[in-house]
Design an enzyme around this catalytic site. Structure first.
Site, PDB file in Angstrom:
ATOM      1  N   HIS A   1      -3.259  -5.763   2.466  1.00  0.00           N
ATOM      2  CA  HIS A   1      -2.956  -6.052   3.701  1.00  0.00           C
ATOM      3  C   HIS A   1      -3.337  -7.167   4.199  1.00  0.00           C
ATOM      4  CE1 HIS A   1      -1.800  -1.676   4.372  1.00  0.00           C
ATOM      5  NE2 HIS A   1      -2.871  -1.101   3.787  1.00  0.00           N
TER       6      HIS A   1
ATOM      7  N   ARG B   1     -12.443   6.213  -1.199  1.00  0.00           N
ATOM      8  CA  ARG B   1     -11.457   5.435  -0.590  1.00  0.00           C
ATOM      9  C   ARG B   1     -11.885   4.053  -0.803  1.00  0.00           C
ATOM     10  NH1 ARG B   1      -7.345   6.860   2.439  1.00  0.00           N
ATOM     11  NH2 ARG B   1      -6.467   5.067   3.856  1.00  0.00           N
TER      12      ARG B   1
ATOM     13  N   CYS C   1       0.786  -1.048  -0.035  1.00  0.00           N
ATOM     14  CA  CYS C   1      -0.027  -0.012   0.257  1.00  0.00           C
ATOM     15  C   CYS C   1       0.734   1.323  -0.033  1.00  0.00           C
ATOM     16  CB  CYS C   1      -1.082   0.056   1.254  1.00  0.00           C
ATOM     17  SG  CYS C   1      -2.443   0.938   0.588  1.00  0.00           S
TER      18      CYS C   1
HETATM   19  N1  GLN Z   1      -1.827   6.808   2.267  1.00  0.00           N
HETATM   20  C1  GLN Z   1      -1.937   6.018   1.020  1.00  0.00           C
HETATM   21  C2  GLN Z   1      -3.616   5.898   0.700  1.00  0.00           C
HETATM   22  O1  GLN Z   1      -4.380   6.406   1.316  1.00  0.00           O
HETATM   23  C3  GLN Z   1      -1.807   4.635   1.567  1.00  0.00           C
HETATM   24  C4  GLN Z   1      -2.682   3.978   2.530  1.00  0.00           C
HETATM   25  C5  GLN Z   1      -2.484   2.479   3.015  1.00  0.00           C
HETATM   26  O2  GLN Z   1      -1.240   2.340   3.328  1.00  0.00           O
HETATM   27  N2  GLN Z   1      -3.035   1.815   3.584  1.00  0.00           N
HETATM   28  O3  GLN Z   1      -3.611   5.772  -0.694  1.00  0.00           O
END
Ligand code: GLN
Length: 240
Positions: free
Chosen positions: A191, A127, A94
């Site tokens: 993840h 998101r 990520c």
């Molecule tokens: N900050 C990054 C995003 O929102 C990565 C988020 C994460 O590592 N889960 O895309």
């Protein structure tokens, strides 16, 4: 391998450990040890110099601020570039995946990445949060990917990288592809942590790091049970 024992570096636990990806280091070390290979995990904080002779470098997920700071410090340090030039394996998740690319967005600003992978990330309309699944590039010889994603970024792949997987559930890079790889560098939005949920992916990294193509099989009953449970849940959620 560069030393007697497999050296795994967990990069910047003080910045990029928000999402439990440290588990990936534990899984790699354990799977190596179960095959009789000694392994050590070295946690390197963002105010420390990165060693350049480790076999595997892991970078986890993080929020925008720590992600931008982590990228700046890794660029200033230069150690990861040297390690890659020497043939080390890198696995980014990520935020740790996005910052391996040429640029990414954090807190509304475009940030310079490490430029180790031919990818760039911008922001998506919403998101991406939830289960992530995909059919993995057959050249990698690993089955279906499962994981959990939580990111605002969307990632675009250049000509010099291949997607890790074709998305069957969730968003990944852009709703079509998920993750990217080139040589011994691999990144994913998964993840979970990814290597606990995908033991074959852990073994791919171990094969790359050790050059041993036939690793002895391990009992993955529990991981496989979790994988089938999550696949069934994703399939049930997709049914009208
Ligand atoms: N900050 C990054 C995003 O929102 C990565 C988020 C994460 O590592 N889960 O895309």
């Amino acid at each position: 391998m560069s030393t007697e024992s497999l050296r795994i570096v967990w990069i910047y636990p003080d910045l990029l450990s928000t999402y439990g990806d440290r588990g990936n280091a534990l899984i790699l070390a354990r799977r190596a040890q179960l095959r009789g290979m000694p392994a050590e995990v070295l946690e390197v904080r963002s105010d420390e110099k990165l060693p350049t002779t480790a076999d595997i470098y892991l970078i986890g997920g993080g929020e925008d601020g720590p992600q931008a700071l982590g990228a700046q410090r890794l660029i200033a340090d230069g150690g990861l570039h040297r390690a890659v030039a020497q043939g080390s394996v890198v696995f980014g998740v990520c935020a740790g995946y996005q910052l391996l690319g040429t640029s990414f967005f954090a807190k509304g600003a475009r940030c310079t990445g490490l430029g180790l992978l031919d990818i760039s990330s911008d922001r998506g309309p919403i998101r991406a949060v939830g289960e992530l699944a995909g059919e993995v590039d057959p050249r990698l010889g690993i089955p279906h990917l499962t994981g959990f994603e939580n990111h605002g970024g969307r990632t675009h792949l250049g000509a010099d990288v291949s997607p890790l997987a074709r998305v069957t559930a969730g968003v990944g890079n852009d709703g079509t592809t998920e993750g990217a790889w080139r040589g011994k560098l691999l990144g994913t939005y998964s993840h979970g942590p990814a290597l606990a949920r995908n033991p074959a992916l852990a073994d791919l990294l171990l094969r790359w790091a050790t050059g041993i193509h036939q690793l002895p099989a391990l009992d993955d009953t529990w991981a496989e049970r979790l994988r089938s449970e999550r696949r069934a849940a994703v399939a049930a959620a997709a049914r009208p």
